[in-house]
Design a protein around this motif. Sequence first.
Motif, short mmCIF file in Angstrom:
data_model
loop_
_atom_site.label_atom_id
_atom_site.label_comp_id
_atom_site.label_asym_id
_atom_site.label_seq_id
_atom_site.Cartn_x
_atom_site.Cartn_y
_atom_site.Cartn_z
N SER A 42 0.89 -1.25 0.09
CA SER A 42 0.06 -0.12 0.07
C SER A 42 0.89 1.22 0.00
CB SER A 42 -0.82 -0.05 1.20
OG SER A 42 -0.20 0.01 2.36
N HIS A 43 2.07 1.04 0.50
CA HIS A 43 2.72 2.34 0.54
C HIS A 43 4.28 2.04 -0.04
CE1 HIS A 43 -0.12 3.32 3.42
NE2 HIS A 43 0.16 4.32 3.45
N GLN A 44 4.95 3.22 -0.65
CA GLN A 44 6.32 2.88 -1.43
C GLN A 44 7.08 4.10 -0.78
OE1 GLN A 44 7.58 3.28 -5.72
NE2 GLN A 44 7.91 1.15 -5.21
N ILE A 45 8.37 3.81 -0.58
CA ILE A 45 9.23 4.87 0.05
C ILE A 45 10.42 4.92 -0.79
CG2 ILE A 45 10.76 5.67 2.00
CD1 ILE A 45 8.73 3.77 3.79
N GLN A 46 11.12 6.10 -1.17
CA GLN A 46 12.16 6.08 -1.82
C GLN A 46 13.38 6.27 -0.76
OE1 GLN A 46 12.84 5.94 -5.30
NE2 GLN A 46 10.78 5.39 -5.35
N LEU A 47 14.46 5.36 -1.20
CA LEU A 47 15.68 5.47 -0.34
C LEU A 47 16.62 6.32 -0.87
CD1 LEU A 47 15.85 1.69 0.69
CD2 LEU A 47 15.06 3.50 2.24
N VAL A 48 17.25 7.14 -0.14
CA VAL A 48 18.27 7.90 -0.61
C VAL A 48 19.76 7.80 0.40
CG1 VAL A 48 16.77 9.76 -1.67
CG2 VAL A 48 17.55 10.08 0.66
N ASN A 49 20.90 8.02 -0.21
CA ASN A 49 22.03 8.01 0.56
C ASN A 49 22.40 9.48 0.72
OD1 ASN A 49 23.23 9.14 -1.75
ND2 ASN A 49 24.21 7.18 -2.46
N ARG A 50 23.63 9.40 1.52
CA ARG A 50 24.14 10.89 2.35
C ARG A 50 24.33 11.81 1.08
NH1 ARG A 50 28.05 8.76 6.89
NH2 ARG A 50 28.67 7.34 5.31
N GLU A 51 24.56 11.31 -0.18
CA GLU A 51 24.67 12.23 -1.30
C GLU A 51 23.39 12.67 -1.98
OE1 GLU A 51 26.64 9.52 -1.06
OE2 GLU A 51 27.98 10.63 0.12
N GLY A 56 17.20 3.00 -4.08
CA GLY A 56 16.18 2.00 -3.95
C GLY A 56 14.84 2.37 -3.30
N PHE A 57 14.11 1.51 -2.90
CA PHE A 57 12.82 1.74 -2.37
C PHE A 57 12.38 0.62 -1.20
CE2 PHE A 57 11.98 -0.94 -6.01
CZ PHE A 57 11.35 -2.09 -5.56
N ILE A 58 11.43 0.98 -0.47
CA ILE A 58 10.85 0.26 0.57
C ILE A 58 9.45 0.07 0.34
CG2 ILE A 58 10.28 -0.47 2.94
CD1 ILE A 58 13.01 0.90 3.63
N GLU A 59 8.71 -1.03 0.15
CA GLU A 59 7.38 -1.20 0.02
C GLU A 59 6.64 -1.70 1.35
OE1 GLU A 59 6.11 -1.84 -4.61
OE2 GLU A 59 7.24 -3.37 -3.53
N ILE A 60 5.56 -1.35 1.79
CA ILE A 60 4.99 -1.81 2.84
C ILE A 60 3.60 -2.41 2.66
CG2 ILE A 60 4.36 -0.90 5.42
CD1 ILE A 60 6.24 1.71 4.77
N LYS A 61 3.11 -3.38 3.49
CA LYS A 61 1.54 -4.01 3.54
C LYS A 61 1.43 -4.42 4.81
CE LYS A 61 2.45 -8.38 1.32
NZ LYS A 61 1.76 -9.19 2.16
N GLU A 62 0.17 -4.43 5.13
CA GLU A 62 -0.38 -5.39 6.40
C GLU A 62 0.03 -6.72 6.06
OE1 GLU A 62 -1.70 -4.03 9.02
OE2 GLU A 62 -2.34 -2.10 8.41
#
Length: 196
Positions: A42-51, A56-62
């Motif tokens: 249901s949700h997607q998060i973008q992953l960023v590094n220090r620069e 990448g990404f993380i997806e979330i679900k129940e």
Amino acid sequence: MNRFLLLIVVAALGLAGCSQETPPDHPRRVPDKKVIETSAFSHQIQLVNREGKKVGFIEIKESEDEGLDFHISAHSLTPGASLGFHIYEKGSCVRPDFESAGGPFNPLNKEHGFNNPMGHHAGDLPNLEVGADGKVDVIMNAPETSLQKGSKLNILDHDGSAFVIHEQADDYLTNPSGNSGARIVCGALSGNNEKQ
């Protein structure tokens, strides 16, 4: 003649022995290579590094069992490393140190680490095992997390939360983050991350 017959019998027995399969070792648990149904998340998060680069990404679900399931797909990590991975209390990823994410997600007021008799934080997750290519693609479960409004386990409360990858392995014991070092990758969760 008898010697010749004896040689044939011995050879036949040898061939029969070679063709029999040896009994298999005890089964080992190998991760299922299932196709991930991304529409279930249901949700997607973008992953960023220090620069500030997307890594990448993380997806979330129940989860069908308990808590939430997270699909983590990331690249450009240290090849072959074991990296600490945690949920933090605020949905903020201000570079370069990501300290804006605050402290560990810990609504049950425990100490850090799966090996800690007073632990673990609800936001403690297993170390990410990075491949030789610098990539990781895995699904994890966090039973003490939720997306339900009003739940104290809700990681999507008024200020959201953040997923952070550290530069070293989590020792699963030491407060507050298992001696896992600096925060090197971050992804912020808020109401804006809902998949359409």
